[in-house]
Design a protein around this motif. Structure first.
Motif, short mmCIF file in Angstrom:
data_model
loop_
_atom_site.label_atom_id
_atom_site.label_comp_id
_atom_site.label_asym_id
_atom_site.label_seq_id
_atom_site.Cartn_x
_atom_site.Cartn_y
_atom_site.Cartn_z
N TRP A 43 0.78 -1.22 0.00
CA TRP A 43 0.00 0.00 0.00
C TRP A 43 0.82 1.29 0.00
O TRP A 43 0.30 2.34 -0.39
CB TRP A 43 -0.92 0.02 1.23
N LEU A 44 2.04 1.26 0.50
CA LEU A 44 2.82 2.49 0.58
C LEU A 44 3.43 2.85 -0.77
O LEU A 44 3.69 1.98 -1.60
CB LEU A 44 3.91 2.35 1.64
N ASN A 102 -9.08 9.88 6.96
CA ASN A 102 -8.95 10.06 8.42
C ASN A 102 -9.34 11.46 8.87
O ASN A 102 -9.20 11.80 10.05
CB ASN A 102 -7.53 9.73 8.88
N GLN A 172 -0.78 10.25 -0.93
CA GLN A 172 -1.10 9.74 0.40
C GLN A 172 -0.79 10.79 1.46
O GLN A 172 -0.05 11.75 1.22
CB GLN A 172 -0.32 8.46 0.69
N SER A 173 -1.34 10.60 2.63
CA SER A 173 -1.14 11.49 3.76
C SER A 173 0.26 11.32 4.34
O SER A 173 0.69 10.20 4.60
CB SER A 173 -2.20 11.20 4.83
N THR A 176 0.09 9.52 7.58
CA THR A 176 -0.15 8.08 7.43
C THR A 176 1.11 7.35 6.98
O THR A 176 1.45 6.29 7.50
CB THR A 176 -1.28 7.84 6.43
N ILE A 177 1.81 7.92 5.98
CA ILE A 177 3.04 7.28 5.50
C ILE A 177 4.03 7.11 6.64
O ILE A 177 4.68 6.07 6.79
CB ILE A 177 3.66 8.10 4.36
N GLN A 182 1.38 0.73 10.26
CA GLN A 182 -0.03 1.05 10.44
C GLN A 182 -0.67 1.42 9.10
O GLN A 182 -1.82 1.09 8.84
CB GLN A 182 -0.18 2.20 11.44
N ALA A 183 0.08 2.10 8.24
CA ALA A 183 -0.44 2.46 6.93
C ALA A 183 -0.66 1.23 6.07
O ALA A 183 -1.55 1.22 5.20
CB ALA A 183 0.52 3.42 6.23
N GLU A 184 0.13 0.18 6.28
CA GLU A 184 -0.08 -1.06 5.54
C GLU A 184 -1.35 -1.77 6.02
O GLU A 184 -2.06 -2.39 5.24
CB GLU A 184 1.13 -1.98 5.71
N PRO A 187 -4.65 1.55 5.18
CA PRO A 187 -4.24 2.63 4.29
C PRO A 187 -5.30 3.74 4.23
O PRO A 187 -6.50 3.48 4.29
CB PRO A 187 -4.08 1.94 2.93
#
Length: 529
Positions: A43-44, A102, A172-173, A176-177, A182-184, A187
């Motif tokens: 996801w990243l 979010n 992406q945020s 979050t990255i 946690q981002a994985e 996402p």
């Protein structure tokens, strides 16, 4: 097929006013989709490669997109943009009021951090080498980002674009990255669908974002299921357990016979057989690979023999259901302005000549080769193409070992160029309006991966085209120089341009599709019947 983009590079200012659509009805029901593969399920920005966007686009958005009628660049997260200093500077003005799932507001710093993450050392993102050409990124204010290059980057708009396959510069945020793992697990993005669930190798589930800035989905839930076998996908569609499937052209008539509706996206991919190992400057180069040996003329004869041994028309008719065109000119489409009638002519089907070429190259008894049977997102038919080509090769004495292999497993190999001597069927997506951009990403000595071939002459063409501001001159270079050179060089086994096909169930209503876009997209606009 999209038209080449004419870019006024002295000062180009694109301004399109976004008009919000009327309030949509509350999302209801579930839209379930069966695909052959999800890709690597990461996801990243530095972890997804490119092919994953079939299942990532519901969640993510880019700075730009394409007009669904004209195929031209148009705003998405950037409401307008400027191209300055001969293409060395791109300035993006972000849309005000866009929020991540979010609740955080989208800012220029989020975009800057996304691009910086995309180019990290070891990045798997196929755009990383192109984004590493960025000299600097300046956050002018919360909604303005300026991107600067040392040399002109005349088609950078195609790199930050949602409207074509492999649009992997998803925004992406930053917060979050920086959360890492946690981002994985959860996402966060800006798209009309938000993440709900991910079971590796089985399903990805999204939920509709109500009152989304661009489009509120008609369905409440969007479920992707990984179903590698085409016959199983068809059976699930007929049974009503899924609503959409990706399907090869050979199944279209069967679906029609049982009353299943199909959607066809014409001429959106270019099918060929990759001949792995054509990267002489890399540590993984193996001089014993017949089609990549140091003797250039013998290697070319092997590649030509592998083309002459294959009946491309039969594959187009029997494997792809006649939905496409056999074309010899590499990575071209029937209506391309950069392709001549002479270069469109396919390599002929001539097994006796193929055997002669092999003998002249020093392989009168053939040789051993491994054919990976690998499905790619949006291209579940590729293992069938690989099987057909393997069968033709065996008729001229090539000994072929079939190896079914999931795309997620193979991803590391093509990034590391760790498959010399291995062949596999591939369908190059239309990542941009001009085919040289596909080569920049997958056939360039400095590219993040190799799905084509490497050669100093190809590098020269790419370097020239990347800084050429005039679209007509880029077309001329492709038509008069690059195309004929590739036709003579014979990089792999050419099949031709193919359509993408979706089978849809009774729940699916209208589904607007962007011209030239390969694979499934625009889920938020799919209506309920």
């Amino acid at each position: 097929m999209n038209r080449p983009l004419g870019i006024a590079l002295a000062f180009a200012l694109a301004v399109v006013t976004f008009v919000a659509s009327p309030a949509a009805a509350k999302p209801e029901g579930t839209l379930t989709v069966a695909v052959a593969t999800f890709g690597n399920e990461r996801w990243l920005p530095n972890q997804y490669v490119g092919a994953e966007d079939v299942v990532l686009k519901p969640l993510f958005e880019n700075l730009l997109t394409r007009d669904p009628k004209t195929g031209e660049l148009s705003p998405m997260l950037a409401e307008r943009w400027q191209v300055l200093d001969g293409g060395r500077t791109w300035k993006f003005h972000l849309r005000k009021g866009v929020r991540f799932h979010n609740g955080d507001a989208l800012t220029a710093e989020d975009v800057r951090h996304t691009f910086a993450t995309l180019v990290k050392d070891g990045s798997a993102n196929s755009l990383a080498p192109e984004f590493r050409l960025i000299k600097s990124m300046e956050v002018e204010d919360p909604l303005t980002l300026t991107v600067r290059f040392d040399k002109p980057s005349v088609v950078f708009g195609n790199k930050v674009n949602q409207g074509l396959f492999s649009s992997v510069a998803f925004i992406q945020s930053k917060r979050t990255i920086e959360a890492g793992e946690q981002a994985e697990r959860n996402p966060v993005a800006t798209g009309p669908w938000k993440f709900a669930e991910h079971v590796r190798g089985d399903r990805i589930v999204y939920e509709a974002v109500e009152n989304h800035w661009r489009a509120t989905p008609h369905f409440k839930r969007l479920v992707f299921l990984k179903v590698p076998e085409p016959a199983t996908r068809m059976a699930m569609l007929r049974a009503g357990s899924v609503d959409v499937i990706e399907v090869g052209g050979e199944y279209v008539e069967e679906l029609k016979k049982v009353g299943v509706r199909t959607l066809v996206m014409p001429n959106v991919s270019w099918v060929y057989i990759i001949l792995g190992g054509q990267w002489a400057t890399k540590p993984t180069y193996d001089p014993k690979v017949p089609w990549a040996q140091p003797d250039a003329e013998r290697a070319r004869k092997v590649r030509l023999a592998l083309n002459l041994a294959v009946d491309k028309q039969a594959i187009m008719q029997r494997v792809l259901g006649g939905l496409g065109s056999v074309v010899g000119s590499w990575l071209s489409y029937p209506s391309d302005p950069w392709t001549t009638d002479a270069s469109r002519k396919p390599y002929p089907y001539d097994p006796p000549k193929a055997r002669q070429m092999l003998a002249e190259a020093g392989y009168p008894g053939g040789f051993d080769v491994t054919m990976n049977l690998t499905a790619w997102p949006g291209r579940g038919y590729l293992p069938d193409v690989g099987e057909a080509v393997a069968t033709y090769w065996e008729k001229i004495g090539i000994r072929v070992k079939r190896r079914p292999l999931d795309r997620a497993i193979f991803a590391a190999d093509f990034r590391a160029r760790a498959y010399p001597g291995v062949a596999l069927a591939y369908a190059a997506p239309l990542v941009a309006p001009e085919p040289w951009e596909v080569m920049f990403r997958a056939g360039y000595t400095k590219a993040a991966l190799n799905l084509f071939m490497e050669h100093p002459k190809l590098d020269e063409f790419i370097d020239r085209l990347a800084v050429q501001p005039n679209a007509q001159e880029r077309s001329r270079i492709m038509r008069d120089e690059l195309g004929p050179w590739l036709q003579e060089y014979v990089p792999g086994v050419a099949i031709g341009a193919a359509h993408a096909i979706a089978g849809v169930g009774p729940k699916v209503g209208e589904w607007p599709l962007i011209p030239g876009h390969m694979g499934f997209h625009n889920w938020e606009y799919v209506t309920r019947k």
